[in-house]
Scaffold this motif. Structure first.
Motif, mmCIF file in Angstrom:
data_model
loop_
_atom_site.group_PDB
_atom_site.id
_atom_site.type_symbol
_atom_site.label_atom_id
_atom_site.label_comp_id
_atom_site.label_asym_id
_atom_site.label_seq_id
_atom_site.Cartn_x
_atom_site.Cartn_y
_atom_site.Cartn_z
ATOM 1 N N LEU A 116 0.877 -1.137 0.075
ATOM 2 C CA LEU A 116 -0.056 0.176 0.144
ATOM 3 C C LEU A 116 0.768 1.319 -0.038
ATOM 4 O O LEU A 116 0.682 2.159 -0.763
ATOM 5 N N GLY A 117 1.799 1.258 0.935
ATOM 6 C CA GLY A 117 2.637 2.319 0.899
ATOM 7 C C GLY A 117 3.478 2.763 -0.319
ATOM 8 O O GLY A 117 3.593 3.535 -0.827
ATOM 9 N N THR A 118 3.925 1.802 -1.035
ATOM 10 C CA THR A 118 4.422 1.973 -2.298
ATOM 11 C C THR A 118 3.634 2.273 -3.476
ATOM 12 O O THR A 118 3.884 2.962 -4.187
ATOM 13 N N ALA A 119 2.646 1.662 -3.371
ATOM 14 C CA ALA A 119 1.608 2.351 -4.388
ATOM 15 C C ALA A 119 1.115 3.535 -4.118
ATOM 16 O O ALA A 119 0.937 4.424 -5.187
ATOM 17 N N SER A 149 6.808 15.353 -0.229
ATOM 18 C CA SER A 149 6.878 15.911 1.071
ATOM 19 C C SER A 149 5.602 15.538 1.895
ATOM 20 O O SER A 149 5.548 15.510 3.049
ATOM 21 N N LEU A 150 4.495 15.206 1.012
ATOM 22 C CA LEU A 150 3.319 14.903 1.565
ATOM 23 C C LEU A 150 3.573 13.552 2.341
ATOM 24 O O LEU A 150 2.608 13.191 3.372
ATOM 25 N N SER A 151 4.654 12.787 1.904
ATOM 26 C CA SER A 151 4.425 11.307 2.270
ATOM 27 C C SER A 151 4.908 11.510 3.672
ATOM 28 O O SER A 151 4.676 10.250 4.428
ATOM 29 N N GLN A 152 5.568 12.440 4.268
ATOM 30 C CA GLN A 152 5.894 12.589 5.582
ATOM 31 C C GLN A 152 4.650 12.688 6.544
ATOM 32 O O GLN A 152 4.763 12.355 7.640
ATOM 33 N N ILE A 153 3.328 12.673 5.976
ATOM 34 C CA ILE A 153 2.283 12.855 6.946
ATOM 35 C C ILE A 153 1.788 11.652 7.327
ATOM 36 O O ILE A 153 0.978 11.182 8.262
ATOM 37 N N TYR A 154 2.535 10.490 6.436
ATOM 38 C CA TYR A 154 1.701 9.152 6.629
ATOM 39 C C TYR A 154 2.272 8.577 8.230
ATOM 40 O O TYR A 154 1.132 8.075 8.671
ATOM 41 N N PRO A 155 3.284 8.674 8.714
ATOM 42 C CA PRO A 155 3.508 8.338 10.059
ATOM 43 C C PRO A 155 2.454 9.005 11.081
ATOM 44 O O PRO A 155 2.066 8.510 11.967
#
Length: 161
Positions: free
Chosen positions: A69-72, A91-97
């Motif tokens: 899921l994270g890679t997709a 930079s939006l991927s930093q919101i995930y954690p």
């Protein structure tokens, strides 16, 4: 001890490589929805696991689906964004954690009330219900594909000019 690290590293490489291959062959929306369903089913398996070994297997599968899921998600964000915006989008991927932490904040009190098994089942049920609702109502999710990036970029460029 080295065998355990080898197995974990192999699983990580399998997830990253497998997600890359699947993202090119399978529609990204289908991959995302399938990964959420797989992770939810693994959490249900964890909730009902009678032994440590069964719980470990369920957690491994939950981790595999989470990596897919994270890679997709990252691939979709990158490929569907205009080229000039890709760095900002990353930079939006930093919101995930942070979002994961919010989920833990909500499930923690539920575990105090209903127990770990009940909280796990409730969280998995919410994920399955939400994914089903999005899948049935969102044609954009059903049709989402990394190869669809070219029309999106052209549409964005037309709006800008």
């Amino acid at each position: 001890m080295s065998t355990q690290y080898f197995l974990l590293l192999s699983a990580l490489l399998f997830c990253i490589g497998g997600a890359g291959v699947l993202a090119r062959r399978v529609r990204t929306g289908l991959l995302q929805a399938g990964a959420i369903v797989g992770c939810s089913l693994a959490i249900i398996g964890l909730a009902f696991s009678p032994t440590f070994t069964a719980a470990f297997i369920a957690i491994v599968f939950a981790g595999i689906f989470e990596m897919l899921l994270g890679t997709a998600n990252l691939a979709a964000m990158q490929m569907l964004a205009p080229e000039a915006m890709r760095g900002r989008i990353t930079s939006l991927s930093q919101i995930y954690p942070a979002v994961i932490s919010l989920g833990s904040l909500l499930v923690g009190p539920l575990a105090d009330l209903a127990g770990a098994r009940g909280a796990s089942l409730a969280a998995a049920g919410i994920c399955l219900s939400g994914t089903f609702a999005l899948w049935t109502r969102s044609s954009r999710l059903r049709e989402l594909s990394v190869s669809a990036s070219a029309p999106v970029e052209k549409a964005v460029q037309k709006k800008d000019t």
